[in-house]
Write an enzyme that holds these catalytic residues in place. Structure first.
Site, PDB file in Angstrom:
ATOM      1  N   ASN A 142       6.114  25.591  30.938  1.00  0.00           N
ATOM      2  CA  ASN A 142       6.331  26.121  29.579  1.00  0.00           C
ATOM      3  C   ASN A 142       7.804  26.038  29.180  1.00  0.00           C
ATOM      4  O   ASN A 142       8.121  25.766  28.020  1.00  0.00           O
ATOM      5  CB  ASN A 142       5.800  27.549  29.467  1.00  0.00           C
ATOM      6  CG  ASN A 142       4.309  27.558  29.168  1.00  0.00           C
ATOM      7  OD1 ASN A 142       3.698  26.502  29.020  1.00  0.00           O
ATOM      8  ND2 ASN A 142       3.714  28.728  29.077  1.00  0.00           N
TER       9      ASN A 142
ATOM     10  N   CYS B 194       2.913  32.563  24.220  1.00  0.00           N
ATOM     11  CA  CYS B 194       3.355  32.064  25.532  1.00  0.00           C
ATOM     12  C   CYS B 194       4.797  31.579  25.572  1.00  0.00           C
ATOM     13  O   CYS B 194       5.641  32.184  26.233  1.00  0.00           O
ATOM     14  CB  CYS B 194       2.421  30.945  25.995  1.00  0.00           C
ATOM     15  SG  CYS B 194       0.758  31.525  26.295  1.00  0.00           S
TER      16      CYS B 194
HETATM   17  C1  UDX Z   1       1.417  26.665  25.544  1.00  0.00           C
HETATM   18  C2  UDX Z   1       1.365  25.551  26.592  1.00  0.00           C
HETATM   19  O1  UDX Z   1       1.279  24.275  25.934  1.00  0.00           O
HETATM   20  C3  UDX Z   1       0.170  25.757  27.500  1.00  0.00           C
HETATM   21  O2  UDX Z   1       0.151  24.759  28.498  1.00  0.00           O
HETATM   22  C4  UDX Z   1       0.284  27.124  28.136  1.00  0.00           C
HETATM   23  O3  UDX Z   1      -0.813  27.384  28.966  1.00  0.00           O
HETATM   24  C5  UDX Z   1       0.381  28.206  27.060  1.00  0.00           C
HETATM   25  O4  UDX Z   1       1.479  27.919  26.190  1.00  0.00           O
HETATM   26  P1  UDX Z   1       0.121  27.187  23.266  1.00  0.00           P
HETATM   27  O5  UDX Z   1       0.990  28.405  23.151  1.00  0.00           O
HETATM   28  O6  UDX Z   1      -1.348  27.302  23.013  1.00  0.00           O
HETATM   29  O7  UDX Z   1       0.257  26.557  24.732  1.00  0.00           O
HETATM   30  O8  UDX Z   1       0.688  26.134  22.228  1.00  0.00           O
HETATM   31  P2  UDX Z   1       1.418  24.716  22.246  1.00  0.00           P
HETATM   32  O9  UDX Z   1       0.466  23.675  21.846  1.00  0.00           O
HETATM   33  O10 UDX Z   1       2.182  24.500  23.497  1.00  0.00           O
HETATM   34  O11 UDX Z   1       2.445  24.942  21.040  1.00  0.00           O
HETATM   35  C6  UDX Z   1       3.436  25.971  21.126  1.00  0.00           C
HETATM   36  C7  UDX Z   1       4.268  26.002  19.885  1.00  0.00           C
HETATM   37  O12 UDX Z   1       5.120  24.873  19.811  1.00  0.00           O
HETATM   38  C8  UDX Z   1       3.486  26.019  18.558  1.00  0.00           C
HETATM   39  O13 UDX Z   1       4.084  26.961  17.689  1.00  0.00           O
HETATM   40  C9  UDX Z   1       3.648  24.614  18.037  1.00  0.00           C
HETATM   41  O14 UDX Z   1       3.569  24.555  16.646  1.00  0.00           O
HETATM   42  C10 UDX Z   1       5.044  24.270  18.541  1.00  0.00           C
HETATM   43  N1  UDX Z   1       5.294  22.841  18.681  1.00  0.00           N
HETATM   44  C11 UDX Z   1       4.521  22.095  19.519  1.00  0.00           C
HETATM   45  C12 UDX Z   1       6.329  22.254  17.981  1.00  0.00           C
HETATM   46  O15 UDX Z   1       7.061  22.911  17.228  1.00  0.00           O
HETATM   47  N2  UDX Z   1       6.553  20.903  18.134  1.00  0.00           N
HETATM   48  C13 UDX Z   1       5.799  20.140  18.964  1.00  0.00           C
HETATM   49  O16 UDX Z   1       6.060  18.936  19.038  1.00  0.00           O
HETATM   50  C14 UDX Z   1       4.746  20.740  19.665  1.00  0.00           C
END
Ligand code: UDX
Length: 441
Positions: free
Chosen positions: A216, A268
């Protein structure tokens, strides 16, 4: 196999449903009676694509049931998963492991026979060993409960798929000849016996715990990296999206998680990087992770920059302007508004005197509860009616596909702010919209 899952939030409920899908008989346990009642009736308490149908199927088949009664779970299952929350603790931002510890404290004395306890929650390194001690002192004389660590990497919005078809399975054990490892391999056998099965990484407890927080932290760093570069792009008049495409073509870098914009939120990433720093400090390795403080502040800065950009787009101030904020969840395909950049921006705009009207396809109820003073609409077009500017804060497909002509017919101004660099800018510009985005010069 007979399995229990403690905690029925995003992680626990998904895991329980997926274990039933793999053919096991599962009992989901939670202290929240309302949640348990809803789940037992086949009603998912949060939005997750694919979850409701699997939940209904397995509740109906009898392979999945729910209870608040720990002794029922202790008597029923031989393999106990823990998926309860580890919230951010005030004031030091460390992870609060009280709930995880409480499960073991309550469960261990109720165990009628030897059992395996598998931690899935995201915890500070060292927690599993502490839980093993709690289990040892809690179980009845002559019994053993082995603690194993099996971190979960599921993403909200893809939770079912990530659980049933993971990239890897990490199993942390205290001893080389762990029975827990064998039991867990049997539980995951339907996944591991597939033709192109995912790798299994077996390691010690501490490494398994660290794998999760490191993954993470890496993802958060990748997002903040591109957002930092985005700030330079803004200053230099360059385009961060093209830049991300270009560097992403390098195999070693990859395009995923280089989406510049409002940055990361949710339950997370923000919490985990802070807890990771706090734990490193406790271990005397605080210097190692000071860069994560910068990752955090780059990320939080995006929200302020978005507000500044909106003011600029509205002629210098948002005072008295009506702004449609499209999106409330922290990311698309989720109704989760925990630390949502979208709602944070909407809140800041409102504090600066804007009339903010928020719409989200799934997160409206949660948003209303967290930010009751904002205005809400029941559709994207209703939010945009009379708006001086339209701000896309979460990249729901519904927003990306909006028709600029239809929106233009109801909005007061043709000003589009793209907080996620997700909108087809040419289409909107060709119809007379002014287009603003972070990192696009
Ligand atoms: C994350 C991890 O990906 C996952 O493996 C773990 O188990 C829990 O935390 P999640 O919180 O569901 O999962 O979301 P994720 O898809 O990782 O996105 C997190 C945040 O980053 C979101 O707010 C998303 O909008 C943002 N993000 C993601 C970006 O700003 N840019 C990106 O390129 C990708």
């Amino acid at each position: 196999m007979k399995i229990s899952v403690f905690g029925t939030g995003y992680l626990g409920a998904t895991h329980a449903v997926c274990m039933a899908e793999l053919g096991h008989t599962v009992i989901g346990v939670d202290v929240d009676a309302t949640k348990i009642e809803r789940l037992a009736a086949g009603d998912a308490p949060f939005y997750e694509p694919g979850l409701p149908s699997l939940l209904r199927t397995h509740v109906a088949s009898g392979r999945l049931r729910f209870t608040t009664d720990y002794s029922e779970a202790a008597n029923f299952a031989d393999l106990h998963f823990i998926g309860v929350g580890t919230p951010q603790r005030e004031p030091d931002f460390a992870a609060d492991t009280t709930f995880v510890e409480q499960v073991v404290r309550d469960l261990a004395p109720l165990l009628p026979r030897n059992a395996i306890i598998v931690g899935k929650s995201t915890v500070p390194v060292g927690t599993a060993a502490k839980l093993q001690e709690l289990a040892n002192t809690g179980v009845a004389r002559g019994l053993q409960a082995e603690v194993v660590w099996n971190p979960e990497f599921l993403r909200e919005g893809f939770a079912i798929n990530d659980t049933l078809d993971p990239d890897r399975i990490v199993i942390g054990v205290a001893n080389a000849n762990s029975e827990g490892e064998q039991v867990l391999r049997r539980a995951y056998a339907p996944i591991l016996e597939r033709e192109r099965a995912c790798p299994v990484v077996v390691t010690d407890l501490e490494t398994a715990e660290l794998v999760k927080v490191s993954a993470n932290a890496f993802l958060a760093t990748k997002i903040s990296f591109i957002n930092a570069v985005s700030e330079v792009c803004e200053a230099a008049g360059a385009d961060v999206t093209v830049l991300a495409d270009a560097i992403g073509l390098d195999d070693r870098i990859g395009r995923k998680f280089l989406g510049a914009g409002l940055g990361f939120g949710g339950g997370c990433l923000p919490k985990d990087i802070r807890a990771f720093m706090a734990r490193a400090g406790e271990l005397g390795a605080d210097q190692a992770l000071t860069f994560l403080r910068e990752v955090d502040s780059i990320n939080m800065r995006r929200r302020e920059k978005m507000v500044e950009l909106t003011s600029r787009a509205c002629g210098g101030t948002v005072l008295g302007k009506t702004i449609a904020v499209l999106g409330a969840s922290f990311k698309p395909n989720s109704d989760d508004v925990r630390d949502s950049p979208a709602l944070n921006v909407a809140g800041m705009l409102s504090l600066k005197g804007a009339n903010t009207i928020v719409y989200d396809p799934k997160a409206l109820a949660n948003a209303r509860r967290s930010f009751p003073t904002l205005n809400y609409a029941e559709s994207a077009l209703e939010a945009c009616a009379g708006a001086d500017a339209v701000l896309v804060a979460t990249e729901w497909r519904e927003f990306v596909q909006l028709d600029p002509e239809t929106v233009g017919a109801v909005a007061r101004g043709r000003v589009l702010l793209d907080g996620r660099n997700c909108m087809p800018s040419d289409r909107w510009c060709n119809l007379g919209w002014s287009y603003y985005a972070l990192g696009r010069g």
